[in-house]
Design an enzyme around this catalytic site. Structure first.
Site, mmCIF file in Angstrom:
data_model
loop_
_atom_site.group_PDB
_atom_site.id
_atom_site.type_symbol
_atom_site.label_atom_id
_atom_site.label_comp_id
_atom_site.label_asym_id
_atom_site.label_seq_id
_atom_site.Cartn_x
_atom_site.Cartn_y
_atom_site.Cartn_z
ATOM 1 C CG ASP A 1 -1.848 -0.116 -0.309
ATOM 2 O OD1 ASP A 1 -2.409 -0.963 0.188
ATOM 3 O OD2 ASP A 1 -1.295 0.281 -1.333
ATOM 4 N N GLY B 1 -5.676 -7.888 3.747
ATOM 5 C CA GLY B 1 -6.931 -6.844 3.536
ATOM 6 C C GLY B 1 -8.271 -7.201 4.475
ATOM 7 C CD GLU C 1 -1.774 -5.453 4.886
ATOM 8 O OE1 GLU C 1 -2.919 -5.387 4.293
ATOM 9 O OE2 GLU C 1 -1.499 -5.537 5.943
ATOM 10 C CG ASP D 1 -6.521 -3.077 4.941
ATOM 11 O OD1 ASP D 1 -6.051 -2.198 5.526
ATOM 12 O OD2 ASP D 1 -6.037 -3.957 4.071
ATOM 13 C CB ILE E 1 -4.796 -8.485 -1.579
ATOM 14 C CG1 ILE E 1 -5.102 -8.290 -3.060
ATOM 15 C CG2 ILE E 1 -3.309 -8.840 -1.357
ATOM 16 C CD1 ILE E 1 -4.648 -6.571 -3.462
#
Length: 276
Positions: free
Chosen positions: A157, A126, A149, A129, A69
Site C-alpha cells: 500500500d 518498502g 508484502e 516502494d 518496513i
C-alpha cells in the site's frame, strides 16, 4: 546540515551539485522505522529547497539497500488500529496512518531535483516502494528484490502496485506482487526496473556519480521541468500532456539558461548555469 536518526546527507565532493542521501540503519538492514517516515520527507524537502543541490543519489549504508518496513513499526501500527471498540473510527485512524506513510514515499516525486536510486544487496517490500518512486534506478549484480508484502498478509500500500506496472508492465507487476518471489539484479534489468547493473558497489558508486554529475551540469530549469512534465504526463492523455508541456514552456522556455546554452554551443565551451 540537519541530523537524522535514520538518514545521512553527504556532499562527497565540495562544490558538487550531487548530494547523497543514505538510508542509515545498517544494523537493521535499513528497515523502515517510524522515525524514517517522519524524517524522509523532511530530508527531501531540505534538499529540494537547497539551491546547491542539483541531483540526489539515494542509497543504503552497509550491506543492503533496504529490507522493507520494520516489523516493530508494522506491529505498532496494527496495535494502534485495534485499540478502541469502534471499528469505524479505528479504520479511519488506520487509513490516516497509511496515508502518512504513503506521503513519505511520494516526497521523492515532490522533490523537484532528480532522485537516482543506487541499489545493492536487499531491496525488499518498502524498499521497492521507494525505488519505484525514484526517477532513475541502477543496481549491482548482487542486488535482489521482492514485492514481499503478500507474504506478510498485506496488500502492498505504499506505491509499488501503482508505480511498478508503468515501469515493468502490468503482467510482470501482477506476477511479482502475487508471488512475492525474489528476483535478481539481472532480472530487474531485463524487466526495465533498473537502467543498468554494475559488477560491484564501488563500480556502481563511480558510475552513478558520473551520471549524476552529468545531469547536474545541465540547465536546472530544463532538468526540473523534464521531471515535472514526465510525472504529470503519466496521469494525462497524450493531448493533455502536450497541452501541459506547452503551458509549462510558455513560462519557462525563454530564460537565461536558454541564452547560455546557445552561447556555449556556439563558442564550443561548457555552459555555466545559475543555481535554482
Amino acid at each position: 546540515m540537519e541530523k537524522f536518526k535514520t538518514l545521512e546527507i553527504v556532499q562527497k565532493t565540495p562544490n558538487s551539485g550531487v548530494f547523497h542521501l543514505y538510508l542509515n540503519r545498517p544494523s537493521h538492514r535499513n528497515a523502515l522505522s517510524r522515525d524514517f517516515f517522519s524524517e524522509f520527507p523532511n530530508a527531501l524537502a531540505a534538499l529540494d529547497q537547497n539551491p546547491d543541490v542539483k541531483v540526489v543519489v539515494l542509497s543504503g549504508a552497509g550491506a543492503h539497500f533496504c529490507a522493507g518496513i520494520d516489523l516493530t513499526t508494522l506491529g505498532s501500527i496494527s496495535d494502534k488500529s485495534l485499540s478502541g471498540s469502534d471499528r469505524g473510527r479505528a479504520g479511519e485512524k488506520l487509513r490516516r496512518e497509511i496515508k502518512l506513510l504513503q506521503d513519505a514515499v511520494t516526497s521523492i516525486e515532490r522533490c523537484r531535483k532528480p532522485v537516482i536510486a543506487a541499489i545493492h544487496g536487499a531491496c525488499i517490500g518498502g524498499g521497492v516502494d521507494i525505488v519505484t518512486a525514484c526517477d532513475v534506478r541502477y543496481c549491482t549484480e548482487d542486488a535482489f528484490f521482492s514485492v514481499k508484502e503478500v507474504d506478510l498478509a498485506i496488500t502492498a500500500d505504499l506505491g509499488s502496485l501503482q508505480r511498478l506496472p508503468a515501469i515493468v508492465g502490468y503482467g510482470h507487476a501482477m506476477e511479482l506482487a502475487l508471488t512475492g518471489r525474489r528476483f535478481s539484479g539481472s532480472d530487474a534489468k531485463d524487466l526495465g526496473l533498473v537502467s543498468r547493473i554494475f559488477g560491484s558497489k564501488e563500480e556502481m558508486d563511480r558510475g552513478v556519480t558520473l551520471v549524476a554529475e552529468g545531469i547536474a551540469s545541465k540547465s536546472p530549469l530544463a532538468v526540473t521541468g523534464t521531471k515535472a512534465v514526465l510525472l504529470r504526463s503519466r496521469d494525462l492523455t497524450l493531448d493533455q500532456g502536450l497541452d501541459y508541456v506547452a503551458t509549462w514552456n510558455s513560462s519557462m522556455l525563454v530564460s537565461d539558461d536558454l541564452t547560455e546554452a546557445i552561447s556555449a554551443h556556439t563558442q564550443k565551451r561548457n555552459p555555466v548555469f545559475s543555481k535554482l
